[in-house]
Design an enzyme around this catalytic site. Structure first.
Site, PDB file in Angstrom:
ATOM      1  CE1 TYR A  72      -3.894  88.823 -21.929  1.00 29.81           C
ATOM      2  CE2 TYR A  72      -2.571  90.806 -21.694  1.00 29.81           C
ATOM      3  CZ  TYR A  72      -3.267  89.751 -21.127  1.00 29.81           C
ATOM      4  OH  TYR A  72      -3.326  89.607 -19.762  1.00 29.81           O
ATOM      5  NE  ARG A  75      -1.703  84.365 -22.540  1.00 27.84           N
ATOM      6  CZ  ARG A  75      -2.453  84.628 -21.476  1.00 27.84           C
ATOM      7  NH1 ARG A  75      -2.382  85.813 -20.883  1.00 27.84           N
ATOM      8  NH2 ARG A  75      -3.283  83.715 -20.994  1.00 27.84           N
ATOM      9  CD  GLN A 106      -8.225  79.389 -11.210  1.00 24.35           C
ATOM     10  OE1 GLN A 106      -7.375  80.078 -10.662  1.00 24.35           O
ATOM     11  NE2 GLN A 106      -8.243  78.076 -11.095  1.00 24.35           N
ATOM     12  CB  VAL A 108      -8.500  83.983 -20.641  1.00 19.25           C
ATOM     13  CG1 VAL A 108      -8.591  84.580 -19.246  1.00 19.25           C
ATOM     14  CG2 VAL A 108      -7.033  83.748 -21.024  1.00 19.25           C
ATOM     15  CG  HIS A 124      -9.122  84.682 -13.960  1.00 23.34           C
ATOM     16  ND1 HIS A 124      -8.089  83.830 -13.633  1.00 23.34           N
ATOM     17  CD2 HIS A 124      -9.659  85.078 -12.777  1.00 23.34           C
ATOM     18  CE1 HIS A 124      -8.002  83.727 -12.313  1.00 23.34           C
ATOM     19  NE2 HIS A 124      -8.950  84.457 -11.776  1.00 23.34           N
ATOM     20  CB  CYS A 132     -14.465 100.272 -25.034  1.00 22.56           C
ATOM     21  SG  CYS A 132     -14.129 102.037 -25.132  1.00 22.56           S
ATOM     22  CB  CYS A 159     -13.717 101.504 -28.773  1.00 26.18           C
ATOM     23  SG  CYS A 159     -15.476 101.203 -28.669  1.00 26.18           S
ATOM     24  CB  SER A 200      -0.998  76.138  -9.018  1.00 32.40           C
ATOM     25  OG  SER A 200      -1.418  77.456  -9.312  1.00 32.40           O
ATOM     26  CB  ALA A 242      -7.449  67.190 -16.911  1.00 36.76           C
TER      27      ALA A 242
HETATM   28  P1  OAD Z   1      -1.031  77.331 -12.902  1.00 34.56           P
HETATM   29  O1  OAD Z   1      -0.064  77.396 -14.033  1.00 34.56           O
HETATM   30  O2  OAD Z   1      -0.711  78.082 -11.668  1.00 34.56           O
HETATM   31  O3  OAD Z   1      -1.243  75.800 -12.484  1.00 34.56           O
HETATM   32  C1  OAD Z   1      -1.486  74.804 -13.418  1.00 34.56           C
HETATM   33  C2  OAD Z   1      -1.762  73.508 -12.689  1.00 34.56           C
HETATM   34  O4  OAD Z   1      -2.111  72.531 -13.653  1.00 34.56           O
HETATM   35  C3  OAD Z   1      -0.575  72.950 -11.897  1.00 34.56           C
HETATM   36  O5  OAD Z   1      -1.002  72.593 -10.596  1.00 34.56           O
HETATM   37  C4  OAD Z   1      -0.169  71.705 -12.692  1.00 34.56           C
HETATM   38  O6  OAD Z   1       0.337  70.665 -11.856  1.00 34.56           O
HETATM   39  C5  OAD Z   1      -1.495  71.312 -13.312  1.00 34.56           C
HETATM   40  N1  OAD Z   1      -1.402  70.520 -14.556  1.00 34.56           N
HETATM   41  C6  OAD Z   1      -0.419  70.519 -15.480  1.00 34.56           C
HETATM   42  N2  OAD Z   1      -0.718  69.672 -16.487  1.00 34.56           N
HETATM   43  C7  OAD Z   1      -1.914  69.128 -16.192  1.00 34.56           C
HETATM   44  C8  OAD Z   1      -2.777  68.181 -16.845  1.00 34.56           C
HETATM   45  N3  OAD Z   1      -2.439  67.627 -18.005  1.00 34.56           N
HETATM   46  N4  OAD Z   1      -3.934  67.844 -16.238  1.00 34.56           N
HETATM   47  C9  OAD Z   1      -4.282  68.406 -15.049  1.00 34.56           C
HETATM   48  N5  OAD Z   1      -3.518  69.294 -14.392  1.00 34.56           N
HETATM   49  C10 OAD Z   1      -2.353  69.665 -14.952  1.00 34.56           C
HETATM   50  O7  OAD Z   1      -2.461  77.747 -13.494  1.00 34.56           O
HETATM   51  P2  OAD Z   1      -3.772  78.236 -12.718  1.00 34.56           P
HETATM   52  O8  OAD Z   1      -3.934  77.566 -11.415  1.00 34.56           O
HETATM   53  O9  OAD Z   1      -4.877  78.159 -13.692  1.00 34.56           O
HETATM   54  O10 OAD Z   1      -4.670  84.434 -13.801  1.00 34.56           O
HETATM   55  O11 OAD Z   1      -3.404  79.762 -12.466  1.00 34.56           O
HETATM   56  C11 OAD Z   1      -4.380  80.593 -11.904  1.00 34.56           C
HETATM   57  C12 OAD Z   1      -4.291  81.978 -12.485  1.00 34.56           C
HETATM   58  O12 OAD Z   1      -2.947  82.477 -12.364  1.00 34.56           O
HETATM   59  C13 OAD Z   1      -4.572  82.069 -13.966  1.00 34.56           C
HETATM   60  O13 OAD Z   1      -5.937  82.115 -14.284  1.00 34.56           O
HETATM   61  C14 OAD Z   1      -3.891  83.354 -14.343  1.00 34.56           C
HETATM   62  C15 OAD Z   1      -2.595  83.165 -13.583  1.00 34.56           C
HETATM   63  O14 OAD Z   1      -1.924  84.319 -13.257  1.00 34.56           O
HETATM   64  C16 OAD Z   1      -4.802  85.564 -14.481  1.00 34.56           C
HETATM   65  O15 OAD Z   1      -4.225  85.781 -15.514  1.00 34.56           O
HETATM   66  C17 OAD Z   1      -5.710  86.557 -13.823  1.00 34.56           C
END
Ligand code: OAD
Length: 259
Positions: A72, A75, A106, A108, A124, A132, A159, A200, A242
Site C-alpha cells: 500500500y 501504491r 470503486q 480508492v 471501496h 484502526c 493507532c 471491467s 474517458a
Molecule cells: P479493472 O482494471 O478491472 O478494469 C479497468 C477498465 O477500465 C477496463 O475495462 C479497461 O478497458 C478500462 N479502461 C482502461 N483505460 C481506460 C480509459 N482511458 N478510459 C476508460 N476506460 C478505460 O478495474 P475496475 O473495474 O475498477 O477492488 O476493478 C474493480 C475492482 O477490482 C477494483 O475496485 C479493485 C479491483 O480488485 C478492490 O480492490 C476491492
C-alpha cells in the site's frame, strides 16, 4: 464504429444527460488510467503481477501486515505525484450543470474528490486513510507529504490506542459499508441515466448497479475503450478513453442547455 455512428451515440447520451434531473456515474480504475494509475486487469494491470489474496485480503494482513503495508505504501508513492485528469474534471463540472449528479466510484485514489465532485460515494474506501483494527472509528487522513518520513517509521503503523492500523480500503472477502452501498443503490435507482465509466464490470456488488439502474428504467451508457460483460446490455456504448469522451459529452450537454 465509424465517425457518424460515434456522433449519433454521443448525441443520444448528451441529450439524455441534458434533460435528466438525476444522473448517476459509476467509475472504475479506467477513469484514472490517463492520470497514470495502473488498472487491475489490463495488460499492465496490478493483478497481472500481484496475487490479490497475498495483498488485498484480511488473511494476508493477519499473516504478514508488514508486507501488506509495503504494497500500500508503494501504491501511495506511485499515486502521490499524479493528479485527476480531464475525465474526473469533466464529471465534477457536470455536477454543477445537471440538477443532481452522484458519482459512485470503486477507486480508492481520491481523484474524484480532488477534481471537485461533491456528491461522491467511495464504495471501496480510500487509500489515503488509515483505520484502526481495534477501533474502526479511529480513522486518520494521510497526505503525500506524510510518505517522506515513513522510511524511518515502524513498518506496521499503530493507532494511539495501540491497535494496528490498516489502509481504509475494502479487501477481497470483506463486506462493503452497507450505508454506502444503500446510498449507491438509491442513487442509481433515482437516476434517469447511469454512466458506467472505465470499469471491467466484473467485481460485485458494483457490477450489479447497471442492472439495478435498468430495472428502475434508467438509460445505461458505457464509456470504455474495450468491450466488457456490460457492453451487450448497455443502451449506449461509447468506445474510447474517458479523458476524451467525458469532456466531449460535457460539450454536448452545454450546447443542449443553450436556448
Ligand atoms: P479493472 O482494471 O478491472 O478494469 C479497468 C477498465 O477500465 C477496463 O475495462 C479497461 O478497458 C478500462 N479502461 C482502461 N483505460 C481506460 C480509459 N482511458 N478510459 C476508460 N476506460 C478505460 O478495474 P475496475 O473495474 O475498477 O477492488 O476493478 C474493480 C475492482 O477490482 C477494483 O475496485 C479493485 C479491483 O480488485 C478492490 O480492490 C476491492
Amino acid at each position: 464504429m465509424n465517425e457518424a455512428e460515434h456522433r449519433h451515440r454521443m448525441e443520444t447520451a448528451g441529450k439524455a444527460l441534458a434533460a435528466a434531473r438525476a444522473v448517476a456515474v459509476l467509475t472504475g480504475a479506467g477513469i484514472s488510467a490517463e492520470s497514470g494509475v495502473p488498472t487491475f486487469r489490463g495488460p499492465d494491470g496490478l493483478w497481472r503481477n500481484f496475487r490479490p489474496e497475498n495483498l488485498a485480503h484480511p488473511d494476508a494482513f493477519a499473516r504478514d501486515p508488514a508486507l501488506v503495508w509495503e504494497w500500500y505504501r508503494w501504491r501511495r508513492r506511485r499515486m502521490a505525484p499524479l493528479s485527476p485528469n480531464a475525465g474526473h474534471l469533466a464529471l465534477a463540472r457536470m455536477e454543477a450543470a445537471v440538477p443532481s449528479l452522484t458519482v459512485v466510484t470503486q477507486n480508492v485514489d481520491g481523484f474524484h474528490a480532488r477534481a471537485g465532485s461533491r456528491r461522491l460515494l467511495e464504495l471501496h474506501g480510500n487509500i489515503w486513510r488509515d483505520r484502526c483494527c481495534e477501533n474502526p472509528d479511529h480513522v486518520f487522513q494521510r497526505e503525500p507529504a506524510d510518505l517522506e518520513g515513513e522510511v524511518e517509521q515502524a513498518s506496521v503503523p499503530r493507532c494511539a490506542c495501540g491497535g494496528l492500523l490498516r489502509p481504509d480500503v475494502v479487501w477481497f472477502g470483506e463486506a462493503l459499508d452497507p450505508a454506502t452501498v444503500q446510498a449507491a443503490v438509491g442513487a442509481v435507482q433515482r437516476a434517469e441515466i447511469l454512466l458506467v465509466v472505465g470499469t471491467s464490470s466484473v467485481v460485485y456488488p458494483a457490477a450489479a448497479l447497471p442492472a439495478i439502474a435498468h430495472a428502475a428504467g434508467s438509460l445505461v451508457v458505457e464509456i470504455n475503450p474495450e468491450e466488457t460483460p456490460l457492453s451487450a446490455a448497455a443502451d449506449v456504448v461509447l468506445r474510447g478513453p474517458a479523458g476524451v469522451l467525458l469532456p466531449e459529452l460535457e460539450k454536448v450537454i452545454g450546447r443542449e442547455f443553450r436556448p
